[in-house]
Design a protein around this motif. Structure first.
Motif, PDB file in Angstrom:
ATOM      1  N   UNK A   8      -7.007  -4.890 -10.105  1.00 43.80           N
ATOM      2  CA  UNK A   8      -6.612  -5.657  -8.963  1.00 43.80           C
ATOM      3  C   UNK A   8      -5.049  -6.239  -9.313  1.00 43.80           C
ATOM      4  N   UNK A   9      -3.901  -5.093  -9.359  1.00 45.18           N
ATOM      5  CA  UNK A   9      -2.636  -5.198  -9.546  1.00 45.18           C
ATOM      6  C   UNK A   9      -2.023  -3.905  -9.239  1.00 45.18           C
ATOM      7  N   UNK A  10      -0.704  -4.345  -8.937  1.00 44.99           N
ATOM      8  CA  UNK A  10       0.205  -3.007  -9.115  1.00 44.99           C
ATOM      9  C   UNK A  10       1.204  -2.824 -10.061  1.00 44.99           C
ATOM     10  N   UNK A  11       1.408  -1.581 -10.422  1.00 45.68           N
ATOM     11  CA  UNK A  11       2.401  -1.475 -11.650  1.00 45.68           C
ATOM     12  C   UNK A  11       3.869  -2.004 -11.224  1.00 45.68           C
ATOM     13  N   UNK A  12       4.248  -2.821 -12.104  1.00 49.82           N
ATOM     14  CA  UNK A  12       5.742  -3.426 -11.653  1.00 49.82           C
ATOM     15  C   UNK A  12       6.832  -2.342 -12.198  1.00 49.82           C
ATOM     16  N   UNK A  13       8.000  -2.720 -12.168  1.00 48.51           N
ATOM     17  CA  UNK A  13       9.033  -1.797 -12.592  1.00 48.51           C
ATOM     18  C   UNK A  13      10.400  -2.689 -12.962  1.00 48.51           C
ATOM     19  N   UNK A  14      10.143  -3.926 -13.300  1.00 47.97           N
ATOM     20  CA  UNK A  14      11.221  -4.694 -13.810  1.00 47.97           C
ATOM     21  C   UNK A  14      12.196  -5.008 -12.701  1.00 47.97           C
ATOM     22  N   UNK A  15      11.957  -4.927 -11.562  1.00 42.08           N
ATOM     23  CA  UNK A  15      12.483  -5.661 -10.369  1.00 42.08           C
ATOM     24  C   UNK A  15      11.436  -6.325  -9.224  1.00 42.08           C
ATOM     25  N   UNK A  16      11.867  -7.310  -8.510  1.00 42.82           N
ATOM     26  CA  UNK A  16      11.119  -7.957  -7.764  1.00 42.82           C
ATOM     27  C   UNK A  16      10.638  -7.585  -6.310  1.00 42.82           C
ATOM     28  N   UNK A  17      10.901  -6.537  -5.831  1.00 45.73           N
ATOM     29  CA  UNK A  17      10.899  -6.058  -4.645  1.00 45.73           C
ATOM     30  C   UNK A  17       9.547  -5.280  -4.504  1.00 45.73           C
ATOM     31  N   UNK A  18       8.582  -5.964  -3.880  1.00 52.54           N
ATOM     32  CA  UNK A  18       7.155  -5.268  -3.692  1.00 52.54           C
ATOM     33  C   UNK A  18       7.064  -4.283  -2.974  1.00 52.54           C
ATOM     34  N   UNK A  19       6.173  -3.326  -2.962  1.00 57.79           N
ATOM     35  CA  UNK A  19       5.891  -2.401  -2.037  1.00 57.79           C
ATOM     36  C   UNK A  19       5.645  -2.570  -0.491  1.00 57.79           C
ATOM     37  N   UNK A  20       5.495  -3.832  -0.294  1.00 56.80           N
ATOM     38  CA  UNK A  20       5.238  -4.342   1.066  1.00 56.80           C
ATOM     39  C   UNK A  20       6.439  -4.863   1.646  1.00 56.80           C
ATOM     40  N   UNK A  21       7.475  -5.082   0.898  1.00 53.81           N
ATOM     41  CA  UNK A  21       8.719  -5.514   1.420  1.00 53.81           C
ATOM     42  C   UNK A  21       9.609  -4.640   2.043  1.00 53.81           C
ATOM     43  N   UNK A  22      10.342  -5.012   3.124  1.00 53.06           N
ATOM     44  CA  UNK A  22      11.002  -3.959   3.962  1.00 53.06           C
ATOM     45  C   UNK A  22      12.172  -3.024   3.188  1.00 53.06           C
ATOM     46  N   UNK A  23      12.785  -3.292   2.249  1.00 55.95           N
ATOM     47  CA  UNK A  23      13.636  -2.530   1.609  1.00 55.95           C
ATOM     48  C   UNK A  23      13.262  -2.162   0.280  1.00 55.95           C
ATOM     49  N   UNK A  24      12.030  -2.131  -0.010  1.00 59.68           N
ATOM     50  CA  UNK A  24      11.625  -1.565  -1.212  1.00 59.68           C
ATOM     51  C   UNK A  24      12.150   0.141  -1.226  1.00 59.68           C
ATOM     52  N   UNK A  25      12.483   0.180  -2.613  1.00 62.01           N
ATOM     53  CA  UNK A  25      12.942   1.575  -2.757  1.00 62.01           C
ATOM     54  C   UNK A  25      11.832   2.542  -3.560  1.00 62.01           C
ATOM     55  N   UNK A  26      11.416   3.483  -2.734  1.00 54.81           N
ATOM     56  CA  UNK A  26      10.179   4.056  -3.414  1.00 54.81           C
ATOM     57  C   UNK A  26      10.673   5.292  -4.348  1.00 54.81           C
ATOM     58  N   UNK A  27      12.125   5.386  -4.171  1.00 54.08           N
ATOM     59  CA  UNK A  27      12.695   6.455  -5.278  1.00 54.08           C
ATOM     60  C   UNK A  27      13.149   5.880  -6.547  1.00 54.08           C
ATOM     61  N   UNK A  28      13.293   4.706  -6.579  1.00 51.12           N
ATOM     62  CA  UNK A  28      13.639   4.122  -7.990  1.00 51.12           C
ATOM     63  C   UNK A  28      12.537   4.653  -8.934  1.00 51.12           C
ATOM     64  N   UNK A  29      13.009   5.268 -10.142  1.00 52.41           N
ATOM     65  CA  UNK A  29      12.242   6.013 -11.160  1.00 52.41           C
ATOM     66  C   UNK A  29      11.399   5.020 -11.948  1.00 52.41           C
ATOM     67  N   UNK A  30       9.963   4.942 -11.911  1.00 45.68           N
ATOM     68  CA  UNK A  30       9.129   4.103 -12.426  1.00 45.68           C
ATOM     69  C   UNK A  30       9.287   4.075 -14.167  1.00 45.68           C
ATOM     70  N   UNK A  31       9.562   3.009 -14.554  1.00 42.89           N
ATOM     71  CA  UNK A  31       9.705   2.826 -15.977  1.00 42.89           C
ATOM     72  C   UNK A  31       8.380   2.945 -16.728  1.00 42.89           C
TER      73      UNK A  31
END
Length: 517
Positions: free
Chosen positions: A315-338
């Motif tokens: 019941x959660x989504x992996x974070x990446x040490x930055x606060x922009x979620x996947x549902x936000x308009x400018x989420x960067x899907x290309x940022x390498x996952x730590x």
């Protein structure tokens, strides 16, 4: 869906668009969207997120329980709808200049406070000046840092002049700190507002009771006759309160026992993917966390997938040490996952000369449900990477006053925000009182201001992408996961679409829900 920039260039305010919240299927029987709400009854909630130190002084409100209680009584200028759009509330409409520096709001007429006083522009000025005064310690002060001047335009208008352009300013006024207070308020705990319910009794950290406002200005919400809010920070106790029929709804469902609800047709579980986020902030101005190599080493020592699977049962989504979620308009899907990488953790800590340091992490489940277990699993995985983390268990009561921003490393959470600028400004700007890691990155702060006023959408996206990268690599906040909003009601409660931008329908559960029978 239109960009928030659309209304900036058209001068006439429209309902600005934002990426809609990704709402996962509700488990159990969700109310039909066209179901007619019914009036009456006492709605009882058991909520985590409040303590005995809580006050109705709006700048000092931090957690979900007290946010919800405040919202029952007081209104905002604007609100964020479940689909992410900004919509009118006490502000009936607004216009914005072509340079996005001047925002003119038309206020609703005929709105009364609970004591019968008419709502006017003077109440808005009083509220804004409370947050903006030089000695203010309000959590909204950083959010409002771009305001150069606010003045009345007659009794039913307010004009904001900004220091720099802001395409999202209408969203700014939806921040939960900025509930409108009556001009001249000195006793916060009287909590006189304009909203659906009137305060009858309040015991901080224990119970809040309110009754329906007979003069409420809205006819499309506020269905209950009475609302009783019990503060129950223990997850098991909240679950028992729901299962035993003591309450009609709870937030932060105990994921260890969620199957008890899923198997019982008398309950409905709301599982919503949104912007809520768990964080582990380190104070960047306190050794050893003032060394970016230490911060990176601790980030690489965290196994996020373990936390999603073992602590939050998916019941959660992996974070990446930055606060922009996947549902936000400018989420960067290309940022390498730590990913979890013991070698990199050792490398950066050795580079900092801190490979043998014992790092104290202060934690309590008051930070977020599962915070203690998250920290314990982090400790175990970090140990396998040769990183020594000592857990310091803190009392839940008073956690936000005594631990958060006071201890060098602790657990925290944020409900997130519908815009990138809002969450970046609130939590990461050097100007913000709620910058929980005391982080100050010159390039990030430069981009924050530039992106806020950028007219070109492609350029703005590029700026927010770079800011996400900077946060991930340099900030003092470890962000393990984005937490699904998991809350529950009895099958007697009716709802329409539930917001993913904040718990309990973005603090509007008492306003938007109703008894089916």
């Amino acid at each position: 869906m239109p960009s928030p920039l659309d209304f900036r260039t058209s001068r006439r305010s429209v309902l600005a668009g934002a990426t809609a919240a990704a709402v996962l299927p509700l488990l159990g029987q969700a109310a039909k969207a066209d179901e007619t709400p019914k009036k009456g009854g006492r709605f009882r909630m058991a909520l985590a997120g409040s303590s005995t130190t809580d006050t109705f002084e709006p700048g000092s409100i931090w957690d979900t329980g007290i946010q919800n209680i405040s919202a029952q009584v007081r209104d905002l200028m604007t609100e964020v709808a479940p689909d992410g759009k900004i919509v009118p509330a006490l502000a009936e409409s607004w216009e914005v200049s072509k340079d996005a520096m001047t925002w003119s709001f038309k206020l609703r007429k005929g709105v009364e406070f609970h004591n019968g006083k008419s709502f006017t522009s003077q109440d808005v000025l009083f509220t804004m000046n409370h947050h903006l005064k030089p000695d203010s310690i309000s959590g909204a002060k950083g959010v409002l840092a771009n305001v150069a001047d606010v003045k009345a335009d007659g009794p039913n208008g307010v004009i904001y002049t900004l220091k720099k352009p802001d395409a999202d300013f209408a969203y700014t006024l939806s921040d939960y700190h900025m509930v409108i207070m009556q001009d001249g308020t000195t006793d916060w705990n009287t909590c006189i507002g304009t909203s659906a319910y009137v305060l009858k009794s309040f015991k901080p950290g224990s119970r809040f009771f309110a009754t329906k406002n007979p003069n409420y200005w809205r006819s499309d919400r506020g269905w209950f006759d009475e609302v009783e809010t019990l503060i129950v920070n223990d997850a098991a106790a909240r679950m028992n309160a729901l299962l035993s029929g003591q309450v009609d709804s709870v937030n932060r469902v105990d994921l260890k026992t969620i199957n008890l609800l899923k198997r019982n047709p008398k309950f409905m579980v709301q599982n919503i993917e949104g912007t809520k986020q768990a964080t582990l902030p380190m104070l960047c101005d306190v050794a050893p966390f003032n060394d970016p190599n230490v911060r990176l080493g601790l980030k690489w020592a965290l196994n996020r997938k373990h936390i999603v699977d073992q602590i939050f049962n998916g019941y959660a989504v992996v974070g990446n040490d930055q606060p922009i979620a996947k549902i936000n308009r400018y989420f960067d899907p290309n940022l390498p996952q730590r990913e979890y990488d013991p070698d990199k953790a050792k490398f950066f800590l050795k580079k900092a000369g801190q490979e043998n340091t014992k790092f104290q992490l202060h934690v309590a489940d008051a930070a977020f449900a599962g915070a203690v277990d998250t920290a314990a699993l982090y400790q175990e995985d970090a140990r396998q990477a040769g990183v020594n983390i000592e857990l310091v268990r803190e009392p839940a009561d008073g956690y936000w006053k005594n631990v958060w921003i006071n201890k060098p490393w602790c657990a925290s959470f944020w409900s997130g925000r519908p815009t990138e600028d809002a969450i970046f400004t609130l939590c990461y700007s050097k100007e913000s009182n709620s910058n929980e890691s005391h982080w100050d990155n010159p390039r990030f702060n430069e981009l924050l201001i530039a992106a806020r006023g950028e007219l070109d959408d492609a350029k703005r996206r590029q700026m927010y992408s770079e800011m996400q990268q900077i946060c991930s690599d340099d900030s003092g906040s470890i962000l393990p996961v984005f937490l699904n909003i998991v809350q529950a009601t009895t099958d007697k409660i009716g709802t329409n679409r539930v917001s993913g931008y904040g718990e309990m329908d973005m603090d509007r559960s008492a306003h938007n829900w109703w008894f089916k029978a």
